[in-house]
Design a protein around this motif. Structure first.
Motif, mmCIF file in Angstrom:
data_model
loop_
_atom_site.group_PDB
_atom_site.id
_atom_site.type_symbol
_atom_site.label_atom_id
_atom_site.label_comp_id
_atom_site.label_asym_id
_atom_site.label_seq_id
_atom_site.Cartn_x
_atom_site.Cartn_y
_atom_site.Cartn_z
ATOM 1 N N ARG A 180 104.422 81.375 98.569
ATOM 2 C CA ARG A 180 105.562 80.510 98.894
ATOM 3 C C ARG A 180 106.846 81.328 99.057
ATOM 4 N NH1 ARG A 180 105.178 75.424 94.578
ATOM 5 N NH2 ARG A 180 102.883 75.321 94.453
ATOM 6 N N ILE A 181 107.730 80.822 99.912
ATOM 7 C CA ILE A 181 109.085 81.348 100.056
ATOM 8 C C ILE A 181 110.057 80.288 99.536
ATOM 9 C CG2 ILE A 181 110.849 82.208 101.638
ATOM 10 C CD1 ILE A 181 108.432 84.037 101.446
ATOM 11 N N TYR A 219 105.448 83.898 94.634
ATOM 12 C CA TYR A 219 106.618 83.171 95.112
ATOM 13 C C TYR A 219 107.749 84.171 95.327
ATOM 14 C CZ TYR A 219 104.036 79.261 92.918
ATOM 15 O OH TYR A 219 103.080 78.347 92.538
ATOM 16 N N ILE A 220 108.511 84.010 96.403
ATOM 17 C CA ILE A 220 109.540 84.993 96.754
ATOM 18 C C ILE A 220 110.850 84.297 97.085
ATOM 19 C CG2 ILE A 220 110.219 86.759 98.440
ATOM 20 C CD1 ILE A 220 107.283 87.448 98.776
ATOM 21 N N ASP A 277 119.886 88.382 99.640
ATOM 22 C CA ASP A 277 120.670 88.663 100.845
ATOM 23 C C ASP A 277 120.614 87.460 101.796
ATOM 24 O OD1 ASP A 277 121.957 90.687 102.808
ATOM 25 O OD2 ASP A 277 120.223 89.910 103.925
ATOM 26 N N PRO A 278 121.767 86.917 102.236
ATOM 27 C CA PRO A 278 121.762 85.703 103.065
ATOM 28 C C PRO A 278 120.947 85.843 104.350
ATOM 29 C CG PRO A 278 123.965 86.130 102.229
ATOM 30 C CD PRO A 278 123.130 87.331 101.873
ATOM 31 N N ALA A 279 121.085 86.978 105.041
ATOM 32 C CA ALA A 279 120.354 87.150 106.297
ATOM 33 C C ALA A 279 118.854 87.249 106.062
ATOM 34 C CB ALA A 279 120.865 88.388 107.030
ATOM 35 N N LEU A 280 118.445 87.974 105.031
ATOM 36 C CA LEU A 280 117.022 88.082 104.720
ATOM 37 C C LEU A 280 116.471 86.741 104.252
ATOM 38 C CD1 LEU A 280 114.480 89.756 104.442
ATOM 39 C CD2 LEU A 280 115.275 90.499 102.170
ATOM 40 N N ARG A 304 115.950 84.574 107.299
ATOM 41 C CA ARG A 304 114.790 84.975 108.099
ATOM 42 C C ARG A 304 113.487 84.586 107.408
ATOM 43 N NH1 ARG A 304 111.675 85.121 111.498
ATOM 44 N NH2 ARG A 304 110.926 86.899 112.737
ATOM 45 N N LEU A 305 113.409 84.766 106.096
ATOM 46 C CA LEU A 305 112.211 84.383 105.371
ATOM 47 C C LEU A 305 112.002 82.869 105.396
ATOM 48 C CD1 LEU A 305 112.386 86.751 102.257
ATOM 49 C CD2 LEU A 305 110.705 86.839 104.118
ATOM 50 N N MET A 306 113.087 82.112 105.267
ATOM 51 C CA MET A 306 112.957 80.649 105.307
ATOM 52 C C MET A 306 112.512 80.184 106.691
ATOM 53 S SD MET A 306 113.400 79.585 102.301
ATOM 54 C CE MET A 306 113.245 77.855 102.784
ATOM 55 N N LEU A 307 112.935 80.890 107.738
ATOM 56 C CA LEU A 307 112.480 80.543 109.087
ATOM 57 C C LEU A 307 110.966 80.797 109.209
ATOM 58 C CD1 LEU A 307 113.026 79.696 112.005
ATOM 59 C CD2 LEU A 307 113.632 82.079 112.507
ATOM 60 N N LEU A 308 110.505 81.923 108.666
ATOM 61 C CA LEU A 308 109.072 82.193 108.684
ATOM 62 C C LEU A 308 108.313 81.140 107.895
ATOM 63 C CD1 LEU A 308 109.077 86.077 108.102
ATOM 64 C CD2 LEU A 308 108.474 84.871 110.223
#
Length: 412
Positions: free
Chosen positions: A244-245, A392-393, A397-400, A403-407
């Motif tokens: 999970r993210i 779970y991750i 960092d806001p940008a990272l 990007r992870l939430m988009l994935l």
């Protein structure tokens, strides 16, 4: 939503002790390697020098194989009626990891053919052998990639390389080596460095390939390795391994607490990006509404950090979980990891890494920035490969994080 919790229920059993017990069932591959180690020691029992290197990824059961072979050899060495070549030999297992020493000694206390004194830290062994001017027959080394490669007076090591000294003090050396788990400049290893030290010594290499810890499809380990190399792949497909993210570290912690109540051995971990000083005081990992203390340094505690029920209320570091299994791990990726939208890569920032001691003593390293990033990536790989059933991750960092939430959304 809670960000701290009272002491949770007792963990179900002592998972790590069971996992490393010499009487734990082995896979066919692991049994073949145990037999190979014992035969190697028998074959070289009258030689002046020999070395066997065991390689394998995190979670392939290297420590279990090593301890099982060690127990067989100690049983033979202490059998008064034996006439075999290993009878009467003086042997020891070394590991440069204080939490692992506790685990090995706890196991030894339950097995008649083993003694707590059979397990020692490398520096203590080296200094004792030099003082007594003695030599042992066989030395087993777990986590040999943690051996020091330079003088370290603070830890009472005054020679230039621990493995070099051990090779002088033993006729046979059996070592576990994984350069991807090197965490400090003062113990900075690569395969070429190892082979240089072993040059001229009869050496064999054996490898473990079967994943023993992470109970997941291959795409999970592929994703983890890519992240540590700076690449973001599509997330692993939905499967029995719970990947999970999270957008909220506090919610991730609540879910880890629920997993711990249900099956035990579930903990929060973080990259070493939050201030932490060994001064006897509590230090905290904070991001958003999440606020929890770092793991407490308790060298005299009889249990390793990962085995203590109260550690559910702490954040584990790479130094307290390396070599241990969890059922579920919630991992906070701290500020030293960011995301570059132009290159679509994860970037490591050594200047934001709070483990400054990891970068000390690198005078012989030619490309310091590259080595710093490699140490950080190694530490990340260690904490991402602790969990058997779920990972779970959460990225700080806001940008990272974006990007992870988009994935995560793309996986559906």
């Amino acid at each position: 939503m809670t960000t701290t919790s009272p002491l949770r229920s007792e963990d179900r059993g002592n998972a790590s002790v069971t996992r490393l017990s010499p009487f734990q069932p082995l896979t066919d591959e692991q049994q073949r390697l145990v037999d190979s180690i014992v035969r190697f020691c028998e074959r070289h029992s009258h030689d002046g020098h020999a070395a066997l290197v065991m390689e394998g990824d995190a979670g392939t059961g290297k420590s279990l194989v090593l301890n099982t072979a060690f127990q067989r050899i100690q049983s033979e060495a202490r059998d008064r009626d034996s006439t075999r070549s290993l009878h009467g030999m003086r042997n020891i297992l070394l590991v440069n990891h204080p939490e692992m020493i506790k685990l090995y000694r706890n196991i030894a206390a339950t097995i008649p053919t083993l003694r707590k004194k059979d397990y020692e830290r490398p520096t203590s062994f080296i200094n004792a052998m030099h003082k007594s001017e003695q030599r042992v027959d066989i030395v087993f080394i777990d986590e040999a990639h943690l051996l020091l490669t330079r003088t370290d007076p603070y830890n009472h090591f005054r020679q230039s390389n621990q493995l070099e000294e051990i090779l002088k003090l033993a006729r046979i050396v059996v070592l576990v080596f994984d350069p991807r788990q090197t965490l400090k400049f003062k113990g900075y290893w690569d395969d070429a460095h190892l082979r240089t030290l072993l040059a001229g010594i009869p050496t064999e290499t054996i490898s473990l390939t079967e994943q023993f810890r992470v109970e997941a499809n291959p795409d999970v380990m592929t994703w983890i390795r890519a992240l540590c190399d700076g690449h973001l792949l599509p997330l692993p497909a939905k499967q029995h391994f719970d990947f999970r993210i999270y957008d909220d570290a506090a919610r991730m912690y609540d879910d880890i607490c629920q997993r711990n109540d249900a099956c035990g051995q579930s903990r929060i971990l973080a990259t070493y990006d939050f201030p932490y000083t060994l001064n006897g005081e509590d230090h905290f990992v904070q991001t958003g509404s999440f606020h929890l203390r770092w793991d407490r340094n308790q060298p005299t505690h009889p249990l390793p950090w990962a085995e203590r029920p109260e550690s559910i209320d702490e954040v584990g570091s790479v130094y307290t979980v390396q070599g241990f299994d969890l059922n579920y791990a919630g991992v906070i990726l701290g500020p030293s990891m960011s995301y570059d939208k132009v290159t679509d890569r994860v970037v490591f920032h050594p200047d934001r890494y709070e483990d400054r001691a990891a970068f000390s003593g690198g005078g012989r390293i030619t490309d310091t920035p590259r080595a710093q990033c490699q140490v950080m990536a190694n530490a990340l790989f260690v904490i991402l490969t602790r969990a058997r059933q779920g990972l779970y991750i959460k990225a700080v960092d806001p940008a990272l994080n974006e990007r992870l939430m988009l994935l995560w959304k793309e996986r559906g």
